[in-house]
Design a protein around this motif. Structure first.
Motif, short mmCIF file in Angstrom:
data_model
loop_
_atom_site.label_atom_id
_atom_site.label_comp_id
_atom_site.label_asym_id
_atom_site.label_seq_id
_atom_site.Cartn_x
_atom_site.Cartn_y
_atom_site.Cartn_z
N MET A 291 0.84 -1.16 -0.05
CA MET A 291 0.16 -0.05 -0.02
C MET A 291 0.80 1.13 0.27
O MET A 291 0.75 2.16 -0.76
CB MET A 291 -0.99 -0.20 1.08
N LEU A 292 1.88 1.19 0.77
CA LEU A 292 2.92 2.29 1.00
C LEU A 292 3.46 2.51 -0.41
O LEU A 292 3.72 3.69 -0.85
CB LEU A 292 3.58 2.37 1.96
N LYS A 293 4.17 1.39 -1.16
CA LYS A 293 4.53 1.50 -2.56
C LYS A 293 3.52 2.23 -3.26
O LYS A 293 4.16 3.30 -4.18
CB LYS A 293 4.93 0.26 -2.80
N ILE A 294 2.46 1.84 -3.59
CA ILE A 294 1.51 2.36 -4.40
C ILE A 294 1.21 3.84 -4.18
O ILE A 294 1.37 4.78 -5.09
CB ILE A 294 0.21 1.57 -4.40
N VAL A 295 1.10 4.24 -2.87
CA VAL A 295 0.93 5.72 -2.63
C VAL A 295 2.11 6.53 -2.73
O VAL A 295 1.97 7.68 -3.41
CB VAL A 295 0.38 5.58 -1.18
N SER A 296 3.30 5.87 -2.49
CA SER A 296 4.44 6.79 -2.64
C SER A 296 4.70 7.00 -4.28
O SER A 296 4.89 7.93 -4.53
CB SER A 296 5.64 5.96 -2.33
N ILE A 297 4.42 5.92 -5.01
CA ILE A 297 4.40 6.26 -6.67
C ILE A 297 3.60 7.27 -7.09
O ILE A 297 3.79 8.05 -7.75
CB ILE A 297 4.33 4.94 -7.21
N ALA A 298 2.24 7.15 -6.52
CA ALA A 298 1.16 8.25 -6.88
C ALA A 298 1.45 9.31 -6.51
O ALA A 298 1.28 10.34 -7.28
CB ALA A 298 -0.15 7.63 -6.14
N ILE A 299 1.93 9.48 -5.31
CA ILE A 299 2.36 11.00 -4.81
C ILE A 299 3.28 11.51 -5.66
O ILE A 299 3.63 12.80 -6.23
CB ILE A 299 2.73 10.92 -3.40
N LEU A 300 4.43 10.79 -5.88
CA LEU A 300 5.62 11.42 -6.82
C LEU A 300 5.13 11.80 -8.02
O LEU A 300 5.48 12.78 -8.66
CB LEU A 300 6.72 10.16 -6.86
N ILE A 301 4.21 10.76 -8.68
CA ILE A 301 3.82 11.17 -10.05
C ILE A 301 2.87 12.55 -10.06
O ILE A 301 2.91 13.41 -10.75
CB ILE A 301 3.04 10.01 -10.72
N GLY A 302 2.04 12.45 -8.91
CA GLY A 302 1.19 13.54 -8.81
C GLY A 302 1.69 14.82 -8.50
O GLY A 302 1.19 15.72 -9.15
N HIS A 303 2.85 14.87 -7.80
CA HIS A 303 3.39 16.26 -7.44
C HIS A 303 4.11 16.53 -8.50
O HIS A 303 4.63 17.90 -8.88
CB HIS A 303 3.93 16.25 -6.14
N TRP A 304 5.16 15.78 -9.37
CA TRP A 304 5.57 15.90 -10.50
C TRP A 304 4.58 16.72 -11.71
O TRP A 304 4.80 17.64 -12.36
CB TRP A 304 6.08 14.69 -11.39
#
Length: 423
Positions: A349-362
């Motif tokens: 869950m943390l991996k998915i959210v971390s990747i989403a946050i990085l893509i989202g803030h890019w």
């Protein structure tokens, strides 16, 4: 290296598409851009003058803007490694010791970030594609390019002072990063608590400088792209985006190292705390996003609302879908997924959210830069290609620094507390 190769391939494909497949498309986009810009600026554009200048070919302009966009994003995230570590020192926090080396490695991009920033700022002068305030004569009364509003900002927005500020900001960040890294490595070699106490003093001083320079760098590197627009909350908004992205990067790296067997001391309690940081600061970012948007929407002043008009309906609706997606991926998704205690302790869950946050803030930074520079001629193939090149280069430097020292700071006075940390 494969990430860099993929990025280069995408970049080449994007340039080819722009050169040979985008003739009619670019003409249509240009018309849409003109329509959007007229609708968005309205009375504001009529009041301050300023002549038009010839810009670069769309593919070249996209490369220059994307280089700036990605470097600002990765440099800001890199600095968060030092900021996070400094906060842990001044707070006498013990739980985070097992991820301390990851924070040290995250800051490896600062030196190349400064070099690239200076080079890309120089590329701006090819056709002044990034910063409208650098156009010759724009601050000279009587010149065809004269703009009264920009001229009023000449004391702050002038090229020598801008470059000096850029070097000072990043120079300070680099110095304090190196100082904390040297103290950390010396502590590993010699033990004792003297290095720990020195690190606290260095961290306190760094945080004072960073509190000022992070906001000012946001004004310089991001807000001055939309030179007629301003927001007093913008420095905090950019910092919040960098901050939550940095925490996501640390979390993702920690999990990958743990799964590869390199971080055996990382426990569920550490993941839980990192998950709480991501959850909490995603809400903090949203608070700043909403506060800025709501105040500007409610006041409905043309010189302020132009920023959101461009992103919500300007340029023939080019950015509208991204505007709403930005809020969904950076707030709704992490808020719902990380709401429960168990979710914050599960690696997947943390991996998915971390990747989403990085893509989202890019994407958030994409939305900050593209409407003010590319207008309606934006795209994604070139931009994603350059992002992958930056990502691959960033990972090479980060992993190289991780390999230079033990992943466990063996003589840190709070190591035992971190090892036995529970939540």
């Amino acid at each position: 290296m494969l990430i860099i190769i993929a990025g280069v391939v995408l970049l080449i494909v994007g340039v080819i598409v722009s050169l040979f497949g985008g003739g009619g498309h670019e003409a249509a986009e240009g018309a849409a851009a003109a329509h959007g810009a007229t609708a968005a600026h309205g009375a504001v554009a009529a009041g301050h003058g300023g002549g038009e200048h010839h810009s670069s070919a769309p593919w070249l302009k996209r490369i220059i803007v994307s280089l700036w966009h990605n470097n600002v994003f990765f440099t800001g995230v890199s600095a968060i490694g030092t900021v996070f570590m400094a906060i842990q020192y001044v707070a006498y926090a013990g739980w985070s010791v097992v991820v301390k080396r990851i924070n040290e490695a995250l800051s490896a991009w600062l030196v190349p970030g400064l070099v690239i920033m200076l080079v890309v700022f120089g590329l701006n002068f090819i056709n002044y594609d990034l910063f409208h305030w650098t156009v010759p004569g724009i601050m000279d009364k009587g010149n065809a390019n004269y703009d009264a509003i920009i001229a009023g900002k000449s004391g702050f927005l002038n090229i020598p002072f801008y470059v000096i500020r850029m070097v000072v900001y990043l120079g300070l960040w680099i110095y304090f990063t190196k100082r904390l890294r040297d103290l950390s490595l010396s502590e590993d070699l010699n033990g004792g608590t003297a290095y720990f106490h020195k690190s606290i003093n260095v961290s306190a001083l760094f945080l004072v400088f960073y509190a000022v320079t992070s906001s000012m760098s946001a004004w310089d590197w991001v807000m001055s792209v939309d030179v007629h627009w301003f927001s007093t909350m913008f420095g905090w908004y950019v910092f919040a985006s960098w901050w939550v992205s940095g925490i996501a990067a640390v979390t993702l790296c920690a999990i990958l190292l743990k799964q590869a067997g390199y971080l055996p001391l990382l426990k569920d309690g550490h993941l839980h705390d990192l998950g709480k940081f991501m959850f909490g600061f995603s809400i903090f970012w949203t608070y700043l996003w909403f506060s800025q948007f709501m105040l500007i929407w409610y006041a409905n002043m043309p010189e302020e609302s132009v920023y959101f008009n461009q992103r919500l309906g300007g340029f023939n609706g080019q950015y509208t879908w991204l505007f709403y997606s930005n809020l969904a991926i950076n707030f709704v998704f992490p808020f719902l997924v990380l709401m429960t205690r168990d979710a914050k302790r599960q690696m997947i869950m943390l991996k998915i959210v971390s990747i989403a946050i990085l893509i989202g803030h890019w994407s958030d930074f994409y939305l900050m830069f593209m409407p003010g520079t590319m207008k309606g001629e934006n795209g994604f193939i070139i931009e994603i290609g350059i992002a992958l090149i930056f990502l691959g280069s960033f990972l090479i430097l980060m992993t190289k620094r991780l390999a230079q020292a033990s992943l466990t700071p063996i003589h840190h006075p709070f190591l035992d507390e971190s090892v036995h940390h529970t939540t």
